[in-house]
Scaffold this active site. Structure first.
Site, PDB file in Angstrom:
ATOM      1  N   GLU B 370       0.816  -1.212   0.000  1.00  0.00           N
ATOM      2  CA  GLU B 370       0.000   0.000   0.000  1.00  0.00           C
ATOM      3  C   GLU B 370       0.851   1.263   0.000  1.00  0.00           C
ATOM      4  OE1 GLU B 370      -0.406  -2.546   2.084  1.00  0.00           O
ATOM      5  OE2 GLU B 370      -2.339  -3.400   1.536  1.00  0.00           O
ATOM      6  N   HIS B 419     -15.031  -1.201   1.726  1.00  0.00           N
ATOM      7  CA  HIS B 419     -15.216  -2.038   2.919  1.00  0.00           C
ATOM      8  C   HIS B 419     -15.087  -1.221   4.210  1.00  0.00           C
ATOM      9  CE1 HIS B 419     -14.520  -4.926  -0.260  1.00  0.00           C
ATOM     10  NE2 HIS B 419     -14.998  -5.873   0.508  1.00  0.00           N
ATOM     11  N   ASP B 427     -15.867 -10.579   8.230  1.00  0.00           N
ATOM     12  CA  ASP B 427     -14.402 -10.589   8.197  1.00  0.00           C
ATOM     13  C   ASP B 427     -13.763 -10.084   9.491  1.00  0.00           C
ATOM     14  OD1 ASP B 427     -13.461 -11.847   5.876  1.00  0.00           O
ATOM     15  OD2 ASP B 427     -13.966 -10.110   4.656  1.00  0.00           O
TER      16      ASP B 427
END
Lengths: 626, 626
Positions: B370, B419, B427
């Site tokens: 990232e 998300h 999750d």
């Protein structure tokens, strides 16, 4: 359906083969039952875990708190079906819990592992974190506990693209962590397709060896090869971390998904799951345990008798930087043998070097690798130590994902960020923490502290050492006059009212460096006949709601809040949240914060340019007072 | 004092030697004059930069915006005295500016380089970022501009401990960036002592070669060796990034500090500076320029004619996830040839894969890295592209330091985090963004958007593409009914009032998924005879202060704010900041947010458990309404 309920210890490889199939079957069953999860990522590593559980992991499953237990960390946390199937196979989670709990509301078998389970050390699921956390645990094992436990970390291959993995291997080899074993499940497939390196184990090997690891490459589905490789697991005396690169197939064992794309993170539909279970030889009910930790591996740490902590004291009026007080208080806390410190190669700026000089055996240099810095702290926390990690406050942004995950990990860690705000002066915006209060306040259960003077700073460092969760101390570069006598106390959640009279017309709220400007503004206003209250909000989270509420009520809801931070999410937000949390609030607020991009200059120039000097605060108060 | 004012082009090595000494002398002079800075870190790299400037850097100093210019990035941004001395030597900064501006308030010669200078591409000073940024620039050069410019990055050795460096080399080799040259100044000494690897160039070489670089090891003070190495700089057609590992000495050229500890980040005191300048042969006034960019290296990018952007439309009531709308809108924006996209190996979750399918030549897979993901976006922005980078919102925390620095870099980048919040369900917390609004709001000049429905999401994606600075879109995992007709407009800074009547007693403020609960609560309350106003605060920063203020005034200051985020720094803070920014505010606020650590469950279960479902919102409104 083949089924047995006998507990097997010291299993032979034939039994291990059955166990591996059981782990696959249970991974499929629980994820299909839940309607979500990652069965194929579990199946690739099932053989690895079967051999590990049955023959190598030294773990007292009846006593997860046995300090001699090995550690097992799933860095690829999405393989939770496998981990929980391992727990079932070890006899500590029932089949019923696995089948009805996995990923369900209120269950401890969460989608990704967290320490709500007694066998889980750290939360994983943000990739590339389990291995750095494991480095921290292994550091504790080798250098502090001096114990024989090993730290086993199951890594996925996708996460090897994270820089944090290489920070971890670098530190593991620098610190010669022979007690750390990474098992890399190279199943070739990521979420959306092949991984960057696919099955190029040669490249992985070259990279890992160059980073100082001993690398063994195996067929991750050959039990004998696995067994031999795991048998190479080192001891704390070994010189190199061990990486076992296992070539595996995602979805291994079920021909309809094995090594196929588009099966990441998808449970098998029920009919397919039935076919898979049949192909895998049906359900089994094996309970398998491996070796117990050796009885003689008890804690060999040097006697841990706590000395007396005598915090430094400061004379009111002397100029002392809060970062300096941090270092001195930390060194004083070193009398507690559970306190350890680490820093990101700036210990002569954060003053962590005071601790390093006093307790070199409990100081760990992490060099410029902030992710590993925080992960090491988390690992030390796993072993019951009280880690203090420091760097420039701005550079904790580099580790925000690790800090966020540390909260989920229920870690107790203390972070100290120096050089806050525009106050740092000439170095410019790259070195100025202007987002750290917002970042740290948003962490679940965090404590955020921002002392103005050295006395307060030292007291807060001591308080942090007994605080649960993530504690953060923000310190200032420059030296400012000591305000408080050493007899003062600074409870977390408290504040100090430095100026107060029945005639107060405005409340000035400062913290850290802005408190001095608030005091100067109060003097200036007093000369004009305007009496104001001044509050030192050294505890930004939790903040002192009663004192702020009382002050607001006493001053007609008029507040000036001054913070050396961007306007969002910092002290101003904390104060507004507090004042609006206890009922109706009638407020007239001037919020002074760093609203433009700063450059270089002196502290005074930059604070004034940001509107944070006494004259700006006084002006804002005058406007509010009408 | 030797002095000359002649401009030298195509300098021979004897002249370069003089230039190198000039760079050292000027680095000392400006930092001593400023009273701060890093002269010794500049002196180690002076020979490298002298050769580069005089003989290899293809740069039109009269036209920094010439698109054919090479790029020069100081990843070791603290060597700013050297960089600015290079600018002086190139004739674009005067000696007076250097001596009176460096690190001074209001000057463009900041403590660490930022793009307030026309020759600076990106802000550096947070170590380990210049090289990843350079990867982005080189990606643009090789794949989009298809131009001959090279990207030169000066790295320090301390920063090679940052994982981001290895993410950068990994991607540089994966994408075969032969146009990227990292010059690593291995001067052995960090801030507080020796670096981890000191002068162990063998280990550096093994690591970098394993990561796919072509490595040349040189004596960094031998001008001929430097010249030969720099001459190896590749072209976009070359297959490997080049790393020149230069063994150097910190403080080189002045015997009192050369290769000595405790001289990091310290200017020489004036008397010492005088001795240093004498030892270095005195001041010089050389102006030296190297080659111009070849005239034939103009933009060879395929014709960049903009097609027509036709945003997707949605039918009110259909269930569409905002993340899906992101992908579809992004694919539509692909008609603009400046739009590029990248993702962190989750493009089938963020729906960036819609763009990848439509415009594969402008899509860059960053895998699970990232930091490099955001740095690549910054690099594309340097070249005038409009990058969209996506991953799970939670995982942008991994890149927070890069996002913070991107703002200082004046980059125009668009980030999309999917998300968000507990809404993701099973999750669990590791995958839930619950800090992202706080994190992104605190970034200077940022835009933070959180659409509830697909129509709004698509419109905001289009708006982001023309927005300056750091824009962030927060999207939701689940599919919810489309609320808005495609004719609706969604200006940044606006909001939508979905329910409003003169009798409204409470204002409900939601954004994203909580808006649906607000609407349901409004229905429930209406059935009880309580009329409420409902505001969709899709633009969290800037937020619609006039509409919120009007609503608060109309509803007696009574507000319920509901956000799928931790309580600190997000929507609640944005609303409170807005309402208190325009004068006195009399408020009764119920702030509903995620206050406990969530686990797994369904979206409905988790939202309800967090107090964010319609019944909780309605209850809160009832309590406020009295």
């Amino acid at each position: 359906m083949a089924s047995t309920t006998a507990t097997v210890t010291g299993a032979d490889l034939a039994t291990v083969a059955e166990l591996a199939q059981q782990l696959r079957v249970d991974s499929i069953r629980c994820s299909t039952s839940a309607g979500s999860g990652h069965p194929t990522s579990s199946m690739s590593a099932a053989d690895l875990l079967a051999v590990l559980l049955a023959r190598h992991l030294r773990y007292d499953w009846d006593e997860p708190r046995n300090p001699a237990n090995d550690h097992l960390i799933f860095s690829k946390g999405h393989a939770s079906p496998l981990l929980y199937s391992v727990y079932k196979a070890a006899g500590v989670v029932s089949d019923e819990e696995l089948m009805t709990g996995y990923r369900r509301f209120g269950s401890r078998l969460e989608g990704h592992p967290t320490p709500v389970l007694p066998w889980v050390d750290v939360a994983t699921g943000s990739l590339g974190q389990g291995l750095p956390d494991g480095v921290g645990v292994a550091l504790a094992g080798k250098y502090l506990d001096r114990a024989d436990y090993r730290v086993w970390v199951l890594c996925g291959d996708s996460e090897l693209a994270e820089g944090s993995i290489w920070e971890a291997l670098d530190k593991a080899s620098y610190y010669k962590l022979g007690n750390l074993i990474a098992i890399a499940d190279i199943n070739r497939l990521g979420q959306r397709g092949p991984t960057e390196l696919s099955w190029d184990l040669d490249t992985y090997t070259r990279r890992m060896e160059a980073f100082g690891a001993r690398v063994i490459t195996i067929d991750g589905h050959d039990l004998a090869e696995i067994d031999q490789a795991l048998g190479q697991a080192g001891t704390p005396e070994a010189e190199h971390p061990l990486v076992i690169l296992a070539r595996t197939k995602k979805g291994r064992g079920f021909s309809e998904v094995e090594d196929r794309e588009n099966w990441h993170g998808k449970p098998l539909p029920p009919a397919m799951a039935e076919r898979a279970i049949e192909e895998l030889g049906g359900e089994r009910g094996l309970t398998v345990r491996g070796p117990l930790p050796p009885a003689d591996s008890a804690d060999r740490a040097t006697a841990r008798e706590a000395g007396t902590v005598t915090l430094p004291t400061y004379r009111v009026g002397d100029k002392v930087a809060t970062r300096k007080a941090y270092g001195q208080a930390l060194a004083a806390l070193g009398a507690r043998p559970d306190v350890v410190a680490m820093d990101g190669e700036v210990s002569n700026s954060t003053y962590a070097d005071e601790f390093a000089a006093a307790y070199p055996e409990r100081y760990f240099e992490m060099f410029i690798a902030e992710q590993q810095l925080v992960a090491a702290a988390v690992g030390f926390s796993v072993r019951g130590y009280r880690p203090f990690a420091s760097t420039f406050a701005a550079f904790f942004t580099r580790a925000y994902d690790f800090i966020r995950m540390a909260a989920i990990s229920q870690a107790n860690i203390c972070l100290s960020g120096s050089h806050a705000g525009v106050e740092i002066g000439a170095d410019g915006p790259s070195q100025m923490a202007l987002e750290d209060l917002a970042m740290m306040r948003a962490v679940h259960g965090s404590t955020v502290l921002y002392p103005s003077d050295a006395t307060c700073a030292a007291a807060l460092v001591a308080a942090m050492a007994d605080r649960e969760g993530i504690s953060y101390l923000r310190t200032t570069r420059g030296a400012y006059p000591v305000l408080y006598d050493s007899a003062e106390t600074f409870p977390i959640g408290g504040s100090k009212v430095l100026r107060s009279s029945p005639d107060d017309r405005v409340t000035l709220v400062g913290a850290g460096v802005t408190l001095y400007a608030c005091l100067a503004a109060a003097d200036e206003l007093a000369a004009d006949g305007i009496s104001v209250r001044v509050i030192d909000a050294y505890s930004v989270k939790p903040i002192d709601t009663p004192t702020l509420t009382a002050a607001a009520a006493a001053t007609g809801g008029r507040l000036v809040i001054a913070e050396d931070h961007h306007p969002e999410g910092g002290l101003g937000s904390a104060v507004l949240d507090a004042l609006t949390s206890v009922g109706r609030a009638d407020l007239a607020v001037a919020h002074l914060a760093v609203r433009e991009m700063p450059g270089s200059g002196t502290s005074e120039e930059l604070l004034d340019a940001a509107g944070l000097s006494a004259r700006h605060i006084a002006d804002a108060a005058r406007r509010l007072a009408g």
